[in-house]
Design a protein around this motif. Structure first.
Motif, mmCIF file in Angstrom:
data_model
loop_
_atom_site.group_PDB
_atom_site.id
_atom_site.type_symbol
_atom_site.label_atom_id
_atom_site.label_comp_id
_atom_site.label_asym_id
_atom_site.label_seq_id
_atom_site.Cartn_x
_atom_site.Cartn_y
_atom_site.Cartn_z
ATOM 1 N N ASN A 41 0.849 -1.186 0.000
ATOM 2 C CA ASN A 41 0.000 0.000 0.000
ATOM 3 C C ASN A 41 0.886 1.238 0.000
ATOM 4 O O ASN A 41 1.812 1.350 0.785
ATOM 5 C CB ASN A 41 -0.887 -0.023 1.257
ATOM 6 N N SER A 42 0.578 2.193 -0.869
ATOM 7 C CA SER A 42 1.435 3.377 -0.998
ATOM 8 C C SER A 42 1.347 4.316 0.202
ATOM 9 O O SER A 42 2.139 5.252 0.314
ATOM 10 C CB SER A 42 1.074 4.156 -2.271
ATOM 11 N N GLU A 43 0.384 4.072 1.101
ATOM 12 C CA GLU A 43 0.287 4.903 2.305
ATOM 13 C C GLU A 43 1.503 4.717 3.211
ATOM 14 O O GLU A 43 1.944 5.656 3.871
ATOM 15 C CB GLU A 43 -0.963 4.547 3.117
ATOM 16 N N PHE A 44 2.034 3.489 3.244
ATOM 17 C CA PHE A 44 3.087 3.153 4.197
ATOM 18 C C PHE A 44 4.434 2.946 3.512
ATOM 19 O O PHE A 44 4.514 2.522 2.363
ATOM 20 C CB PHE A 44 2.733 1.859 4.952
ATOM 21 N N SER A 45 5.494 3.224 4.267
ATOM 22 C CA SER A 45 6.832 2.853 3.826
ATOM 23 C C SER A 45 7.612 2.327 5.021
ATOM 24 O O SER A 45 7.268 2.614 6.180
ATOM 25 C CB SER A 45 7.562 4.034 3.176
ATOM 26 N N SER A 46 8.651 1.569 4.715
ATOM 27 C CA SER A 46 9.440 0.943 5.769
ATOM 28 C C SER A 46 10.489 1.911 6.311
ATOM 29 O O SER A 46 11.082 2.689 5.565
ATOM 30 C CB SER A 46 10.135 -0.304 5.219
ATOM 31 N N ILE A 47 10.691 1.853 7.617
ATOM 32 C CA ILE A 47 11.843 2.517 8.230
ATOM 33 C C ILE A 47 12.636 1.426 8.929
ATOM 34 O O ILE A 47 12.103 0.685 9.755
ATOM 35 C CB ILE A 47 11.425 3.653 9.187
ATOM 36 N N LYS A 48 13.891 1.277 8.563
ATOM 37 C CA LYS A 48 14.665 0.142 9.030
ATOM 38 C C LYS A 48 15.493 0.492 10.269
ATOM 39 O O LYS A 48 16.067 1.569 10.359
ATOM 40 C CB LYS A 48 15.542 -0.383 7.898
ATOM 41 N N VAL A 49 15.508 -0.441 11.206
ATOM 42 C CA VAL A 49 16.249 -0.312 12.460
ATOM 43 C C VAL A 49 17.258 -1.452 12.500
ATOM 44 O O VAL A 49 16.926 -2.584 12.143
ATOM 45 C CB VAL A 49 15.297 -0.399 13.668
ATOM 46 N N GLY A 50 18.500 -1.171 12.920
ATOM 47 C CA GLY A 50 19.526 -2.214 12.901
ATOM 48 C C GLY A 50 20.326 -2.298 14.184
ATOM 49 O O GLY A 50 20.450 -1.332 14.939
ATOM 50 N N TRP A 51 20.844 -3.492 14.428
ATOM 51 C CA TRP A 51 21.777 -3.744 15.529
ATOM 52 C C TRP A 51 22.984 -4.469 14.951
ATOM 53 O O TRP A 51 22.837 -5.405 14.160
ATOM 54 C CB TRP A 51 21.157 -4.640 16.598
ATOM 55 N N SER A 52 24.172 -4.080 15.327
ATOM 56 C CA SER A 52 25.360 -4.777 14.832
ATOM 57 C C SER A 52 25.498 -6.128 15.545
ATOM 58 O O SER A 52 24.821 -6.393 16.543
ATOM 59 C CB SER A 52 26.615 -3.932 15.043
ATOM 60 N N LYS A 53 26.357 -6.954 15.024
ATOM 61 C CA LYS A 53 26.541 -8.310 15.554
ATOM 62 C C LYS A 53 26.931 -8.270 17.027
ATOM 63 O O LYS A 53 26.420 -9.032 17.845
ATOM 64 C CB LYS A 53 27.618 -9.023 14.731
ATOM 65 N N ASN A 54 27.845 -7.390 17.365
ATOM 66 C CA ASN A 54 28.249 -7.189 18.750
ATOM 67 C C ASN A 54 28.003 -5.726 19.107
ATOM 68 O O ASN A 54 28.439 -4.833 18.384
ATOM 69 C CB ASN A 54 29.726 -7.525 18.944
ATOM 70 N N THR A 55 27.317 -5.493 20.206
ATOM 71 C CA THR A 55 26.991 -4.118 20.587
ATOM 72 C C THR A 55 28.270 -3.313 20.807
ATOM 73 O O THR A 55 29.086 -3.674 21.655
ATOM 74 C CB THR A 55 26.162 -4.099 21.883
ATOM 75 N N PRO A 56 28.481 -2.235 20.034
ATOM 76 C CA PRO A 56 29.700 -1.441 20.198
ATOM 77 C C PRO A 56 29.648 -0.615 21.484
ATOM 78 O O PRO A 56 28.678 0.079 21.742
ATOM 79 C CB PRO A 56 29.700 -0.530 18.962
ATOM 80 N N SER B 101 4.281 7.101 4.146
ATOM 81 C CA SER B 101 5.206 7.478 3.078
ATOM 82 C C SER B 101 5.380 8.993 3.086
ATOM 83 O O SER B 101 4.542 9.737 3.603
ATOM 84 C CB SER B 101 4.663 7.030 1.721
ATOM 85 N N GLU B 102 6.479 9.458 2.515
ATOM 86 C CA GLU B 102 6.764 10.892 2.532
ATOM 87 C C GLU B 102 5.698 11.681 1.769
ATOM 88 O O GLU B 102 5.320 12.792 2.176
ATOM 89 C CB GLU B 102 8.175 11.150 1.985
ATOM 90 N N SER B 103 5.198 11.120 0.678
ATOM 91 C CA SER B 103 4.147 11.824 -0.067
ATOM 92 C C SER B 103 2.865 11.895 0.762
ATOM 93 O O SER B 103 2.167 12.924 0.756
ATOM 94 C CB SER B 103 3.879 11.118 -1.400
ATOM 95 N N TYR B 104 2.567 10.840 1.500
ATOM 96 C CA TYR B 104 1.367 10.840 2.350
ATOM 97 C C TYR B 104 1.529 11.861 3.479
ATOM 98 O O TYR B 104 0.572 12.579 3.819
ATOM 99 C CB TYR B 104 1.137 9.439 2.923
#
Length: 465
Positions: free
Chosen positions: A154-169, A299-302
């Motif tokens: 659906n064009s209303e939504f877009s993903s925002i990605k969150v990440g964790w490294s293999k070992n917490t720095p 989404s940014e357009s929404y």
């Protein structure tokens, strides 16, 4: 690295440094590492190598605005700063975060996303943070995942990605960066040293006044000063520096301490599922060198068309109470074993533990940041091979709100002073309609969409924050 324990050592006050970096958290130490190739650096840290109650008292605030969580440890005065206790969670700024938005007063930054990207690459390679290349949405979209596909088609939504490294720095004393900095002959560390104020002359800061106790102080001279103490303490230092201007250094237009923003959040539980959910990147995706999770935003357009802020939500499975009871029993066993003078039979009931379910329960309920990456990843792969659904009857929605700039949301110096004689801050935090309205609409639209696609029970209703 030359180290001064300011409470106990005699200090050379005559030396002048090229740069004085105030604050030995993650940003201050990375800057020190980068600059020390060419320049002589002084690092000034209010805390010690380990956290102590006395240093933490310097963080005390008077709260006159929206209440903050009293138990939330978001400011740590210690070498390495708050990353000594963080989970390593990383996000990047979206392009809309940096742009001027006509519907958001005082929005926009004089830097672009592309300008920031050239510095992002430095962080995983040299300092162990999550690889920011994974935040390329088009490259790591997961349309083979049914839940992901249904949400983001659906064009209303877009993903925002969150990440964790293999070992917490981390950046404390027992870390790689400390070992690297300790070998430098161009760095001097002053620990147990709290900056009271900056001193300026003819429009230029030339020294800072450092307090060891209420009656003991010394000055550090440098050609350049960099504040890396966080939004609150940076403002406190500038507002306290009243040498040539009564409002404090950099405060000619009365903006220092204003536009204070935090990360308001809200959790909604018991979102009842209608059909089974399998391992999904909406919860956590295990990569070879880290972990990735997808949040949901408009989404940014929404956002532009409906004049909204850049809030996002995250999803978490809500597991049965029996799982949580067993997990608590496992933790109690561990604590009891560690107490040499305790008897397991007296402290716990082994019958509370469902032995067959232990591996799954530990995997599901242990915070992802403390579970060793290779164990989590292996268990995730085994679950995928067996095509086993997640044993969850409900979802949890976690809201993360982006605040609009508000000049009245601010910190000022209070009349109350701490044990060093430094004025405490008075925090008047404001939360406004745009972030609340966006959160309510985002939950409403998200629930309606998942209900329409058969994921949620028809009786699920959205609730206003």
């Amino acid at each position: 690295m030359l180290i001064y324990d300011c409470l106990n050592d005699e200090i050379d006050v005559e030396k002048k440094y090229d740069f004085c970096i105030i604050g030995a958290g993650i940003s201050g130490l990375i800057l020190a590492d980068q600059l020390s190739h060419k320049f002589n650096i002084a690092i000034v840290e209010s805390g010690e190598f380990s956290i102590n109650k006395k240093s933490q008292e310097l963080n005390d605030l008077i709260v006159s605005g929206y209440p903050i969580r009293k138990s939330h440890q978001s400011r740590i005065r210690q070498f390495g700063g708050t990353c000594n206790i963080w989970a390593g969670r990383s996000l990047i700024l979206n392009s809309i975060d940096l742009q001027h938005r006509e519907w958001v007063e005082n929005s926009g930054w004089p830097i672009s996303q592309s300008e920031l990207h050239k510095y992002y690459d430095l962080l995983p390679k040299e300092y162990g943070l999550f690889d920011f290349n994974y935040f390329d949405n088009s490259k790591y979209d997961d349309f083979e995942d049914d839940l992901y596909k249904d949400i983001f088609s659906n064009s209303e939504f877009s993903s925002i990605k969150v990440g964790w490294s293999k070992n917490t720095p981390r950046f404390g004393k027992k870390t790689k960066i400390y070992k690297k900095l300790s070998k430098s002959k161009k760095i001097t560390l002053f620990k147990g040293a709290t900056v009271e104020k900056l001193c300026d002359s003819n429009g230029k800061v030339y020294k800072c006044r450092v307090l060891i106790s209420k009656n003991r102080s010394f000055d550090i001279k440098a050609g350049n000063f960099i504040l890396c103490t966080g939004g609150l303490e940076n403002a406190r230092i500038l507002l306290s520096s009243k040498g040539q201007f009564s409002g404090g250094i950099g405060n000619l237009y009365d903006n220092v301490g204003r536009y204070y923003m935090d990360h308001p959040s809200y959790v909604r539980k018991n979102i009842k599922l209608k059909k089974k959910i399998y391992d999904s990147s909406m919860f956590l995706k295990f990569l070879k060198d880290g972990r990735l999770k997808n949040g949901i935003r408009f989404s940014e357009s929404y956002q532009r068309n409906h004049k909204l802020s850049n809030n996002y939500i995250e999803l978490t499975p809500q597991y049965p109470e029996s799982y949580e009871k067993t997990f608590s029993s496992i933790i109690q066993v561990a604590k009891t074993i560690l107490k040499k003078d305790s008897s397991i039979e007296k402290k716990i009931n082994i019958k509370d533990i469902n032995l067959r379910k232990i591996p799954e329960i530990i995997y599901l309920l242990s915070p992802s940041e403390i579970m060793p990456h290779h164990i989590s990843r292996l268990y995730s792969q085994l679950k995928n091979l067996t095509s086993k659904s997640i044993n969850s009857e409900n979802l949890v929605i976690s809201h993360h709100l982006e605040q609009a700039p508000d000049r009245l949301s601010r910190v000022i110096l209070s009349d109350k002073k701490n044990y060093l004689g430094i004025n405490n801050l008075n925090l008047h935090w404001k939360i406004n309609d745009i972030e609340i309205d966006t959160a309510n609409l985002l939950e409403e639209k998200f629930i309606d969409r998942l209900k329409g696609l058969g994921w949620l029970d028809d009786n699920v209703k959205y609730k206003s924050i």
